[in-house]
Design a protein around this motif. Structure first.
Motif, PDB file in Angstrom:
ATOM      1  N   ILE A   2       0.833  -1.192   0.000  1.00 38.42           N
ATOM      2  CA  ILE A   2       0.000   0.000   0.000  1.00 38.42           C
ATOM      3  C   ILE A   2       0.876   1.253   0.000  1.00 38.42           C
ATOM      4  N   ARG A   4       0.696   5.419   0.371  1.00 38.52           N
ATOM      5  CA  ARG A   4      -0.134   6.552   0.791  1.00 38.52           C
ATOM      6  C   ARG A   4       0.680   7.835   0.630  1.00 38.52           C
ATOM      7  N   GLU A  40      -7.280  -4.729   2.570  1.00 46.02           N
ATOM      8  CA  GLU A  40      -7.882  -3.403   2.489  1.00 46.02           C
ATOM      9  C   GLU A  40      -9.293  -3.519   1.925  1.00 46.02           C
ATOM     10  N   GLU A  42     -12.375  -1.068   0.474  1.00 41.44           N
ATOM     11  CA  GLU A  42     -12.685   0.266  -0.017  1.00 41.44           C
ATOM     12  C   GLU A  42     -14.162   0.350  -0.387  1.00 41.44           C
ATOM     13  N   TRP A  53      -7.787  -0.398   6.264  1.00 42.90           N
ATOM     14  CA  TRP A  53      -6.640  -1.275   6.053  1.00 42.90           C
ATOM     15  C   TRP A  53      -6.284  -1.951   7.361  1.00 42.90           C
TER      16      TRP A  53
END
Length: 283
Positions: A2, A4, A40, A42, A53
């Motif tokens: 992941i 970010r 995760e 969404e 997450w």
């Protein structure tokens, strides 16, 4: 793996999974990721996206000095009674032309701990972090920024750990040339009784693609305000007609041991890569 945040290399919101350092400054953030088991979820609300997450992976960041190209297994967090569970809740949305993200995180601090914390018998900490990021177009520019505030569970033993981070950057594209300057700030306690203070770094990314995108030129440099830390990285890539690619890269590090790049002080490295694409799915 992941990813970010919107920064080039510097980690503000981008703390969920471990990385190789200093390779987190690579052109593609995914290339520097060690990776962590997790999942995760969404959900698109129509006005934005909500993300959750979860991970119980204990792997920590891995530091490899220049020239040490053999992979090593990243260390794992250990500590009696330490929960391995890490949770991040994210909301991403738009406001006119601007995009923004708000994130809350509770879990492992995967980056290295200061020596005084390690001496106390800890090799990892847990952190609660609140942060946000944004990017907004301004004419021919894109203005972007990130900020985060952290609190740890070490009960007063967190000398030297960052308490807050912030970054502001610009992206400017002119033809095939892209320039991206950044200023990064980190607030922490140096452990000498002087109390918390801010440390600043600046970076510049410049890259262009020429000859119908076959020739790729890239420069990335960092200057640290304290300790004289420096990193200059130049890369040339050539894409051949069969989609194979040659890459030549040179890095030079400098600065004293008080700099964030002090582990790599006064070293250089050069690499040559031959990239051969292939498909496991057939034509």
């Amino acid at each position: 793996m992941i990813v970010r945040g919107r920064a080039d290399g510097f980690r503000v919101l981008d703390i969920l999974v471990p990385v190789d350092s200093p390779d987190q400054f690579h052109e593609d953030a995914e290339h520097a990721r060690v990776g962590a088991w997790g999942s995760e979820i969404e959900y698109d609300t129509g006005n934005g996206e909500l993300g959750l997450w979860l991970s119980a992976d204990r792997h920590l960041d891995r530091f490899r000095p220049p020239g040490d190209d053999l992979p090593h297994r990243p260390r794992k967090a250990s500590g009696e009674g330490m929960s391995p569970l890490s949770v991040a809740l994210r909301w991403s949305g738009r406001a006119d032309a601007a995009e923004y993200t708000v994130m809350a995180y509770h879990g492992l601090w995967r980056q290295p701990l200061p020596a005084q914390v390690l001496d106390a018998g800890w090799n990892a900490a847990r952190v609660v972090m609140l942060g946000a990021s944004f990017d907004v177009p301004v004419g021919a520019l894109v203005l972007r920024g990130e900020a985060a505030r952290m609190a740890y569970d070490l009960k007063g033993a967190d000398l030297g750990l960052p308490q807050a981070r912030a970054l502001i950057g610009l992206d400017w594209l002119r033809g095939s040339l892209m320039l991206s300057p950044q200023v990064f700030a980190e607030r922490n306690d140096r452990g000498d009784g002087a109390g918390p203070r801010w440390r600043y770094s600046a970076s510049m990314l410049a890259e262009t693609r020429l000859m119908q995108d076959r020739l790729h030129l890239r420069y990335f440099g960092i200057v640290e305000g304290e300790g004289g830390g420096r990193w200059h990285s130049a890369q040339i890539g050539w894409l051949m007609r069969n989609n194979q690619q040659w890459r030549v890269r040179v890095d030079h590090f400098d600065g004293d041991r008080t700099a964030g790049l002090g582990l790599f002080f006064k070293r250089s490295r050069a690499s040559v890569e031959w990239v051969i694409p292939f498909s496991v799915l057939g034509p």
